[in-house]
Enzyme design. Structure first.
Site, PDB file in Angstrom:
ATOM      1  N   THR A   1       0.828  -1.226   0.000  1.00  0.00           N
ATOM      2  CA  THR A   1       0.000   0.000   0.000  1.00  0.00           C
ATOM      3  C   THR A   1       0.857   1.269   0.000  1.00  0.00           C
ATOM      4  O   THR A   1       0.342   2.358  -0.264  1.00  0.00           O
ATOM      5  CB  THR A   1      -0.893   0.042   1.250  1.00  0.00           C
ATOM      6  OG1 THR A   1      -0.022   0.149   2.399  1.00  0.00           O
ATOM      7  CG2 THR A   1      -1.751  -1.200   1.382  1.00  0.00           C
TER       8      THR A   1
ATOM      9  N   ASP B   1      17.064   0.965  -1.943  1.00  0.00           N
ATOM     10  CA  ASP B   1      16.494   0.951  -0.597  1.00  0.00           C
ATOM     11  C   ASP B   1      17.557   1.429   0.396  1.00  0.00           C
ATOM     12  O   ASP B   1      18.530   0.729   0.669  1.00  0.00           O
ATOM     13  CB  ASP B   1      16.020  -0.465  -0.245  1.00  0.00           C
ATOM     14  CG  ASP B   1      15.248  -0.488   1.059  1.00  0.00           C
ATOM     15  OD1 ASP B   1      15.797  -0.015   2.084  1.00  0.00           O
ATOM     16  OD2 ASP B   1      14.102  -0.952   1.064  1.00  0.00           O
TER      17      ASP B   1
END
Ligand code: PRP
Ligand code: URA
Length: 211
Positions: free
Chosen positions: A108, A202
């Protein structure tokens, strides 16, 4: 409206290129994030107020300057923000450090808060919120809300990141117009997974050698 500044000092840009490179290993990544954070702290602290102080040098009396504003709190967003703390403490060693633990749901992209520990006088301090990445802006916005809940005023907050996406900058500016934003780079876009392109990957994984 708060400031939005891309810190384009040549040393910051050179070092950012080192950590963007996919072949930069964990050790170098950590060291260079530290160095960039020190250089950014120098720029971010440029508007700190000064007051006069009467002192005596070995040659006589003079009116000198000393810092007069609020004391500083550095607030890293875990995990990756931790990598920026020591570099800033090099310049502002007396700063207190508050932590906000947050992770982004991979599907999400919504942030989830899992830990908050602030200095008791956080509402009195100039706050540097630090996180290498400003992607959707969700984590930054939730961190600011966590600080507001504890009495801090967005006018006393500066958000400091290494790489930002236009989408995140826009969202953060709209939600929190009083917060100053400092970034070493404003990149092109977010991809469908919420990663900054070209970015650096990341940040947490590269900093801590995970994944
Ligand atoms: C990364 C990064 C920011 C956040 C940015 O953290 O360090 O906190 O994503 O994304 P956003 O602007 O879309 O919220 P992540 O959730 O991967 O956690 P980590 O630092 O523990 O790896
Ligand atoms: N978090 C990261 O660590 N990198 C990105 O590109 C986006 C979010």
């Amino acid at each position: 409206m708060g400031k939005f500044q891309v810190l384009d000092h040549p040393l910051i840009q050179h070092k950012l290129t080192i950590i963007r490179n996919k072949d930069c290993g964990t050790r170098s990544f950590r060291e260079v994030v530290n160095e960039i954070s020190t250089l950014m702290a120098y720029e971010v602290s440029r508007d700190m107020p000064l007051k006069d102080k009467e002192i005596e040098t070995p040659m006589g009396k003079m009116t000198a300057k000393e810092l007069s504003g609020k004391k500083v709190a550095i607030v890293p967003i875990l995990r990756a923000g931790i990598g920026m703390v020591d570099g800033i403490l090099e310049l502002i060693p007396a700063a207190k450090v508050g932590h906000i633990g947050m992770y982004r749901d991979e599907t999400t992209l919504q942030p989830h808060e899992y830990f908050v520990k602030m200095p008791s006088d956080i509402d009195q301090r100039q706050i540097f919120i630090v996180d290498p990445m400003l992607a959707t802006g969700g984590s930054a916005m939730m961190a600011i809300e966590a600080l507001e809940k504890r009495g801090a005023d967005p006018k006393n907050m500066k958000f400091v990141c290494l790489v930002s996406a236009p989408e995140g900058v826009k969202a953060l500016r709209e939600a929190q117009p009083d917060v100053d934003i400092y970034t070493a780079a404003l990149d092109d876009h977010l991809n469908e997974d919420g990663y900054i392109v070209p970015g650096l990957g990341d940040a947490g994984d590269r900093l801590f050698g995970t994944k």
